[in-house]
Write an enzyme that holds these catalytic residues in place. Structure first.
Site, PDB file in Angstrom:
ATOM      1  CB  SER A  67       6.713  -1.474   3.110  1.00  0.00           C
ATOM      2  OG  SER A  67       7.991  -1.087   2.854  1.00  0.00           O
TER       3      SER A  67
ATOM      4  N   GLY B 205       7.291   3.979   4.011  1.00  0.00           N
ATOM      5  CA  GLY B 205       7.929   5.242   4.616  1.00  0.00           C
ATOM      6  C   GLY B 205       9.332   5.176   5.347  1.00  0.00           C
TER       7      GLY B 205
ATOM      8  CG  ASP C 195       4.928  13.072  11.601  1.00  0.00           C
ATOM      9  OD1 ASP C 195       5.092  14.257  10.996  1.00  0.00           O
ATOM     10  OD2 ASP C 195       5.346  12.136  10.823  1.00  0.00           O
TER      11      ASP C 195
ATOM     12  CE  LYS D 236       3.417   1.962  10.241  1.00  0.00           C
ATOM     13  NZ  LYS D 236       3.479   3.294  11.390  1.00  0.00           N
TER      14      LYS D 236
ATOM     15  CG  LEU E 149      -1.972  -1.151   1.260  1.00  0.00           C
ATOM     16  CD1 LEU E 149      -2.567  -1.178   2.765  1.00  0.00           C
ATOM     17  CD2 LEU E 149      -2.990  -1.008   0.319  1.00  0.00           C
TER      18      LEU E 149
ATOM     19  CG  PHE F  99       9.912   4.547  11.377  1.00  0.00           C
ATOM     20  CD1 PHE F  99      11.017   4.683  11.622  1.00  0.00           C
ATOM     21  CD2 PHE F  99       9.147   5.633  11.469  1.00  0.00           C
ATOM     22  CE1 PHE F  99      11.400   5.346  12.330  1.00  0.00           C
ATOM     23  CE2 PHE F  99       9.536   6.569  12.181  1.00  0.00           C
ATOM     24  CZ  PHE F  99      10.905   6.575  12.614  1.00  0.00           C
TER      25      PHE F  99
END
Length: 828
Positions: free
Chosen positions: A506, A502, A619, A521, A499, A504
């Protein structure tokens, strides 16, 4: 020689008579030291040095002369003297003072700015027990400069007025001793409030008893109906424009009586029984000792049917046994063995039956006792738990346990309280003794083996059931599932449907056996992945909110760290806001955008104010707002979040987040608060309104920093409609909502964090509950006001999947003026 002896005898007799005669006055030529005292003229009260109990400290105090020593008032409550013989109580420099040792160190003083000479002043112990500092002369002509009745201690004598100054709002207080041997101010006090009610406070703040307001018709306090039956006291209440006070006198002057704010936390009324030569407790409130707030301190258990009233639970001991011996339980209990959370098997829960549950608990949504126990067991900070069958509530305690009470056996209102202990402190209730009966031993062994086999079978069945249930995704109770790596590998078809990704790791789409979709994740990078894994599990593993992404489970096998979430079919907010011409997605209408803004604000308000610890996301940006099938927003990606205990207001941490959404305090390096999230939210809210990045070029190809443009429009009463995403032309845009959103966004990005609203206020403003005032222009963006010059911006994002545009948002440390944000007198 005879004449000399006669003269010497004469002076000795005169000195003896003077030294032994009782006086009621301290004047310029008479001081108190050692065993010297002054006595009221009627012989009722006496004043001098005393030593409470077995203490080695000395104080200046007043007591009844004819009764067993009962201290009624203490001058130097806060500071004792060590030697009464070298200490002096005298008049000096217009004040009554106590000097400790050789006239050098002042310990206590009346604190007057008096211009009267020492010879003109005298301190008199009056017949009512009032110590008065006055100018010399008869009682009728003397001018009273100071009196002890205006500075009560723990005892309320007849004639003393416990008053409330209506001009300052300050009330005189009766304050308990710290312990039976320490007259320094304790934790319990009685004072008068503006409603004409007396109240008892713990530590000056927590009220746990009130007399109710004064009823002038019946001449009693509403919550003290027993005053009607009084035959000892004549109560009087006075109130005018400047002050209010309550006082009393005694009908029969032969009766001796007093009120005391006791070390027990109760206000007590005593009368002297001459026949028994003892004090009789006539009245007290609260009636039950365990109704006194925090009487037994942290982790202490109170019982009204035992003596002493306080005890420590299994695995605990008194913080100070000496204080407990003196009936000062305020320090409470401490653990005999500290908890170690690195290994769950060395901590166990000790069962305390029939308890009135302690204060300061937190409520978790759990459906059974076992699930409640599991939630507490899995949380290192959870010190105790209880499950309320009636309300189906799981109560947990992450801080010190307060006001825990043992109820009587016949009281059916109690609950079972489970207290976390080190396993070494949990008694082995099974090892109670040995038996010589071999038959009984053999039977017990066989029975035990049978029970073990049965338990093993039950455990196997439960494990199989839980595994099937987990793989079916049936975790509606909010607990986390522990998936194996192979299970997630199968669920994602070997991580084939990616999907996004980033810094940290996938994210992959998957499906559980019951066909429910999940997002997995997979964290990458040994140190960063481990850190984010722990952070996300700790922050959102035990919380649920409709506007927070739900963590369903996790996998931790060696270096493999994976997190399992609900799948969000509509992706992240940025994919719908920042569309390019190639993408074919529905443009979000204004109503939907406004609901997304409101839902996100609710999620953040929950994190900041309603969780056990304040959670700062760190964030907030469109990439981290996910949308479900109904476009309901879910705050996601807690890998950078910080937890701040409720005892702290801010946290010092390394810089984190995404440039363009960072609050100025991040850049200045100071400790941050939840207001850092508020700033980021304000920046994102502007992007929701405009439909583009804050630093993106406008259609006329002039670079505009949208927040500065919007602030200009707001402060100059410009056209609010010009701020709205042009793609919404023809859509039913509510300009009042747009104005409200832009104003609150501008308040959110103020330079000074104290000027920004809390997220709970943001929610109320967006809901229309609070009116919002015009915001000031944030100084840090004034330099970026739209001009003919080109401004270059640079952006760095923690998510490589985001639609990056360049920006270089420079923050200034200058502060903006403090203004009110709302019309309800709540400051931003």
């Amino acid at each position: 020689m005879v004449s000399f002896l006669t003269l010497t005898s004469f002076f000795f007799i005169c000195f003896f008579i003077h030294g032994s005669s009782a006086v009621d006055t301290i004047s310029g030529d008479f001081t108190l030291s050692g065993d010297q005292t002054i006595v009221s003229s009627d012989g009722t009260y006496e004043m001098g040095f005393f030593k409470p109990g077995s203490s080695s400290n000395f104080y200046i105090g007043m007591w009844y002369k004819q009764l067993s020593q009962t201290i009624l008032w203490v001058a130097n409550r806060d500071k004792a003297v060590s030697d009464k013989n070298s200490s002096v109580f005298k008049i000096s420099n217009g004040n009554l003072i106590l000097l400790d040792g050789n006239y050098q160190t002042p310990v206590w003083s009346t604190g007057l700015n008096s211009t009267s000479s020492v010879s003109a002043l005298e301190a008199v112990l009056q017949d009512d027990g009032n110590l008065v500092l006055r100018t010399g002369g008869s009682s009728l002509s003397a001018n009273v400069l100071w009196q002890s009745f205006d500075h009560p201690g723990d005892t309320w004598l007849p004639g003393v007025k416990i008053r409330l100054d209506k001009r300052t709002g300050k009330s005189q207080r009766l304050t308990s001793w710290k312990s039976l041997e320490d007259p320094s101010p304790g934790l319990f006090s009685l004072e008068l409030d503006e409603s004409t009610a007396y109240k008892i406070l713990w530590n000056g703040s927590n009220e746990y008893w009130s007399s109710g307001p004064w009823n002038p018709q019946s001449r009693i306090f509403d919550s003290v109906p027993e005053m009607r039956l009084n035959y000892i006291y004549n109560f009087s209440f006075f109130s005018n424009t400047t002050d209010s006070y309550f006082t009393y006198s005694i009908y029969n002057q032969l009766n001796v009586s007093r009120f005391v704010m006791d070390v027990s936390g109760q206000i007590k009324q005593f009368t002297w029984l001459e026949g028994n030569k003892a004090w009789n407790l006539f009245w007290s409130q609260p009636r039950q000792q365990c109704q006194v707030y925090r009487y037994c301190g942290s982790f202490g258990i109170c019982s009204d049917k035992s003596e002493p009233f306080c005890r420590c639970p299994q695995g605990f001991r008194p913080m100070s046994q000496k204080d407990w011996d003196l009936k000062d339980y305020s320090a409470g209990c401490v653990r005999k063995t500290e908890l170690q959370c690195s290994r769950g098997d060395i901590n166990q829960f000790f069962r305390l039956p029939n308890m009135k549950l302690a204060d300061n608990s937190e409520v978790l949504t759990r459906t059974s006792l076992s699930i409640c126990a599991s939630a507490c067991q899995g949380d290192c900070s959870c010190k105790a738990y209880a499950y309320d069958e009636g309300s189906s509530k799981c109560l947990v305690w992450s801080k010190d346990v307060l006001n825990l009470q043992q109820l009587e056996d016949e009281n059916s209102e109690g609950n079972i309280f489970y207290l976390r202990l080190a396993a070494s402190d949990v008694p082995n209730v099974g090892a109670s003794g040995k038996s010589n009966n071999k038959g009984l031993i053999f039977g017990a062994v066989l029975g035990s083996l049978g029970v073990i086999v049965l338990v093993l079978l039950v455990v196997i069945l439960i494990l199989r059931y839980r595994r099937r249930k987990r793989m079916r995704g049936e975790k509606g109770d909010g607990t986390l599932s522990a998936f194996s790596y192979r299970e997630l590998q199968n669920a994602t078809k070997n991580f084939s449907d990616k999907l996004g990704g980033g810094g940290f790791g996938s994210v992959f789409k998957g499906a559980l056996p019951d066909s429910s979709d999940i997002a997995v994740k997979r964290l990458e990078g040994i140190s960063q992945g481990e850190k984010q894994f722990r952070t996300e599990v700790v922050t959102i593993g035990t919380i649920q909110h409709v506007n927070l992404v739900r963590l369903r489970g996790f996998c931790s096998e060696g270096s493999k760290k994976l997190l399992v979430y609900d799948y969000m079919p509509n992706g992240s907010l940025d994919s719908h806001l920042f569309l390019n011409q190639v993408e074919e997605k529905i443009v979000l209408g204004w109503k939907l955008r406004f609901q997304i803004a409101l839902g996100t604000a609710r999620g953040l308000a929950y994190l900041h104010d309603e969780c056990r610890d304040c959670i700062i996301h760190c964030d907030i940006k469109p990439e981290n707002i996910l949308l479900d099938s109904q476009f309901c927003p879910k705050v996601a990606d807690f890998g950078l979040a910080k937890l701040v205990g409720r005892d702290f207001s801010r946290v010092l941490t390394t810089m984190r987040g995404t440039r363009g959404y960072l609050a100025p305090e991040w850049i200045s390096g100071v400790a941050i608060t939840a207001k850092a999230d508020v700033y980021s939210y304000g920046m994102m809210l502007f992007e929701l309104v405009s439909g583009r990045r804050n630093t993106e070029q406008s259609e006329n190809e002039k670079v505009r920093f949208f927040p500065s443009w919007a602030a200009t429009i707001l402060t100059k009463d410009g056209d609010i409609r010009s701020l709205v995403d042009p793609r919404l032309e023809g859509d039913a845009v509510d300009i009042e909502e747009v104005t409200r959103a832009c104003k609150v966004a501008c308040w959110c990005i103020q330079d000074e964090e104290s000027h920004r609203p809390a997220m709970s206020q943001v929610v109320q403003i967006l809901e229309g509950v609070l009116e919002v005032n015009p915001p000031p222009f944030p100084r840090s963006i004034q330099a970026l006001v739209v001009s003919d010059e080109d401004v270059v911006f640079f952006t760095e994002s923690s998510s490589s999947s985001s639609h990056n545009s360049s920006q270089n948002h420079k923050h200034s440390s200058s502060s903006s003026s403090s203004k009110k944000m709302t019309n309800d007198n709540s400051s931003a």
